[in-house]
Design an enzyme around this catalytic site. Sequence first.
Site, PDB file in Angstrom:
ATOM      1  N   CYS A 173       3.450   8.535   1.211  1.00  0.00           N
ATOM      2  CA  CYS A 173       3.908   7.606   2.245  1.00  0.00           C
ATOM      3  C   CYS A 173       4.184   6.266   1.561  1.00  0.00           C
ATOM      4  O   CYS A 173       3.281   5.614   1.045  1.00  0.00           O
ATOM      5  CB  CYS A 173       2.823   7.480   3.311  1.00  0.00           C
ATOM      6  N   CYS A 220       5.944  -6.687   7.636  1.00  0.00           N
ATOM      7  CA  CYS A 220       7.068  -6.240   8.472  1.00  0.00           C
ATOM      8  C   CYS A 220       7.428  -7.389   9.402  1.00  0.00           C
ATOM      9  O   CYS A 220       6.539  -8.033   9.955  1.00  0.00           O
ATOM     10  CB  CYS A 220       6.660  -5.007   9.282  1.00  0.00           C
ATOM     11  N   GLU A 236       0.834  -1.198   0.000  1.00  0.00           N
ATOM     12  CA  GLU A 236       0.000   0.000   0.000  1.00  0.00           C
ATOM     13  C   GLU A 236       0.871   1.251   0.000  1.00  0.00           C
ATOM     14  O   GLU A 236       1.938   1.287   0.614  1.00  0.00           O
ATOM     15  CB  GLU A 236      -0.945  -0.018   1.203  1.00  0.00           C
ATOM     16  N   CYS A 271       5.515  -4.561  16.401  1.00  0.00           N
ATOM     17  CA  CYS A 271       5.078  -3.507  17.316  1.00  0.00           C
ATOM     18  C   CYS A 271       3.597  -3.758  17.631  1.00  0.00           C
ATOM     19  O   CYS A 271       2.797  -3.971  16.708  1.00  0.00           O
ATOM     20  CB  CYS A 271       5.294  -2.146  16.689  1.00  0.00           C
ATOM     21  N   CYS A 312       0.612  -1.806  15.883  1.00  0.00           N
ATOM     22  CA  CYS A 312       0.694  -1.568  14.426  1.00  0.00           C
ATOM     23  C   CYS A 312       0.064  -2.714  13.656  1.00  0.00           C
ATOM     24  O   CYS A 312       0.382  -3.883  13.878  1.00  0.00           O
ATOM     25  CB  CYS A 312       2.152  -1.419  14.014  1.00  0.00           C
ATOM     26  N   CYS A 368      -1.795   6.198   9.616  1.00  0.00           N
ATOM     27  CA  CYS A 368      -0.577   5.535  10.117  1.00  0.00           C
ATOM     28  C   CYS A 368      -0.918   4.240  10.822  1.00  0.00           C
ATOM     29  O   CYS A 368      -1.785   4.206  11.685  1.00  0.00           O
ATOM     30  CB  CYS A 368       0.129   6.382  11.163  1.00  0.00           C
TER      31      CYS A 368
HETATM   32  N1  SAH Z   1       8.589   0.704  10.295  1.00  0.00           N
HETATM   33  C1  SAH Z   1       8.863   2.071  10.374  1.00  0.00           C
HETATM   34  C2  SAH Z   1       8.034   2.927   9.430  1.00  0.00           C
HETATM   35  C3  SAH Z   1       6.574   2.593   9.263  1.00  0.00           C
HETATM   36  S1  SAH Z   1       5.482   2.948  10.557  1.00  0.00           S
HETATM   37  C4  SAH Z   1       8.684   2.570  11.788  1.00  0.00           C
HETATM   38  O1  SAH Z   1       8.154   1.845  12.598  1.00  0.00           O
HETATM   39  O2  SAH Z   1       9.141   3.673  12.066  1.00  0.00           O
HETATM   40  C5  SAH Z   1       5.176   4.708  10.487  1.00  0.00           C
HETATM   41  C6  SAH Z   1       4.742   5.289  11.836  1.00  0.00           C
HETATM   42  O3  SAH Z   1       3.392   4.944  12.175  1.00  0.00           O
HETATM   43  C7  SAH Z   1       5.612   4.787  12.968  1.00  0.00           C
HETATM   44  O4  SAH Z   1       5.968   5.814  13.844  1.00  0.00           O
HETATM   45  C8  SAH Z   1       4.673   3.822  13.645  1.00  0.00           C
HETATM   46  O5  SAH Z   1       5.081   3.594  14.952  1.00  0.00           O
HETATM   47  C9  SAH Z   1       3.355   4.528  13.526  1.00  0.00           C
HETATM   48  N2  SAH Z   1       2.209   3.658  13.769  1.00  0.00           N
HETATM   49  C10 SAH Z   1       2.140   2.318  13.597  1.00  0.00           C
HETATM   50  N3  SAH Z   1       0.905   1.866  13.936  1.00  0.00           N
HETATM   51  C11 SAH Z   1       0.183   2.937  14.325  1.00  0.00           C
HETATM   52  C12 SAH Z   1      -1.173   3.098  14.750  1.00  0.00           C
HETATM   53  N4  SAH Z   1      -2.023   2.093  14.826  1.00  0.00           N
HETATM   54  N5  SAH Z   1      -1.584   4.363  15.054  1.00  0.00           N
HETATM   55  C13 SAH Z   1      -0.736   5.410  14.937  1.00  0.00           C
HETATM   56  N6  SAH Z   1       0.535   5.299  14.514  1.00  0.00           N
HETATM   57  C14 SAH Z   1       0.997   4.078  14.215  1.00  0.00           C
HETATM   58 FE1  SF4 Z   2       6.999  -2.639  11.489  1.00  0.00          FE
HETATM   59 FE2  SF4 Z   2       4.746  -1.381  12.209  1.00  0.00          FE
HETATM   60 FE3  SF4 Z   2       6.760  -1.647  13.952  1.00  0.00          FE
HETATM   61 FE4  SF4 Z   2       7.022   0.036  11.860  1.00  0.00          FE
HETATM   62  S1  SF4 Z   2       5.546   0.233  13.534  1.00  0.00           S
HETATM   63  S2  SF4 Z   2       8.531  -1.471  12.618  1.00  0.00           S
HETATM   64  S3  SF4 Z   2       5.857  -1.116  10.281  1.00  0.00           S
HETATM   65  S4  SF4 Z   2       5.541  -3.342  13.060  1.00  0.00           S
END
Ligand code: SAH
Ligand code: SF4
Length: 384
Positions: free
Chosen positions: A129, A136, A116, A140, A143, A366
């Site tokens: 973006c 991934c 995406e 996290c 996420c 995000c």
């Molecule tokens: N993997 C990289 C980049 C992609 S995530 C990283 O983790 O930095 C982009 C941003 O969105 C990151 O700061 C991530 O922590 C945040 N993010 C992920 N899930 C989210 C959610 N459900 N609500 C708000 N931000 C989120």
């Molecule tokens: Fe991967 Fe989501 Fe963690 Fe970014 S925030 S490193 S995309 S699991």
Amino acid sequence: MNATAPITQDLLTIPRKDAGGGLPDIIGMTRDGLRSALIEAGTPDRMAAMRTSQIWKWVYHKGLTDFGAMTNLARPYREMLAERFTIGRPEIVTRQVSQDGTRKYLLRIAGGHEIETVYIPETDRGTLCVSSQVGCTLTCSFCHTGTQRLVRNLTPSEIVGQVMVARDDLGDWDRDPDEKRLVSNIVLMGMGEPLYNTDAVRDAMLIAMDDEGIALSRRRITLSTSGIVPEIARVGEEINCLLAISFHGTTDEIRDRLVPINKKWNIAALLDACRAYPRASNSERITFEYVMLKDVNDSNADARRLVKLIAGIPAKINLIPFNPWPGAPYERSDPDRIEAFAAIVNKAGYSSPVRRPRGEDIMAACGQLKSATERARRERTAAP
Ligand code: SAH
Ligand code: SF4
């Protein structure tokens, strides 16, 4: 979600552009890579750099996908190119347009994988973006992408290809110098951890920043990492773009739970890497992203710990209200809690914009990205 919102979802029926029958794709080749490929295809050494420039300008300034239209090249040379190379694009599976103008593209790449890409228009800029991996490998806990099993690294062609698709769709080619570029900024904040695919991300971003490539200033490109510490220095040295850190927790105990890679490289190690980041200065501050999770990491004590931890780092704090997804184990902090948190950070001298969720109605905000096939697969597996 507002059921009456004018969401458009065009299931595009554009016939798939021939993938080039396995021919090497010009898109995503580094300058050196293309130059060598042209020499191998018979271009005299002394001409190869110039031919590379000419081809790059056609594909990256004008968006051309047809060698036949490259009118400053002799016809036999154009025919040779068409026989040996292709100018590809990822296939658009769906394109959704949110009521706020955000566009989400579901793209299909080699192997049938889906990724995406999200376009976010704002008054002063248009941010794309971009994803760096299918899924991934990190997990996290807040996420959505992290719950996706299927993972492979994207190639430079697939990373640059996301920019090409968006520019095609927006009509962002060959604009007058005083006309605003529609894709003016790139953030590596889509699916995947860019620093688990650093080489490909670097090659793609060097094309994005090259004057004869996509020609965006390095200060309009931001790479976000969850904290792959040994790779952070390479971003400064080899890519030289802006850096964002997914911070989210102010003690190792909380951060271990939210961003499990913290067990490998903890807060102290991560902040050391930020302090050593060569580009960090007041005009090029490091962004600390901080997702606001109700009763998890949003107290005044957290805010105070945060500013203490980052003391001395030229930084801004980007507060991201948690974006929910089906089955997510967290809730978004209340607006007045976010405000109180922001006030503490602000008072300590850091700018702390609250990121306004964009494209929520199309699950483009995000952390909400996860491909439709994966969703469908999960639903099938979950079915009795
Ligand atoms: N993997 C990289 C980049 C992609 S995530 C990283 O983790 O930095 C982009 C941003 O969105 C990151 O700061 C991530 O922590 C945040 N993010 C992920 N899930 C989210 C959610 N459900 N609500 C708000 N931000 C989120
Ligand atoms: Fe991967 Fe989501 Fe963690 Fe970014 S925030 S490193 S995309 S699991």
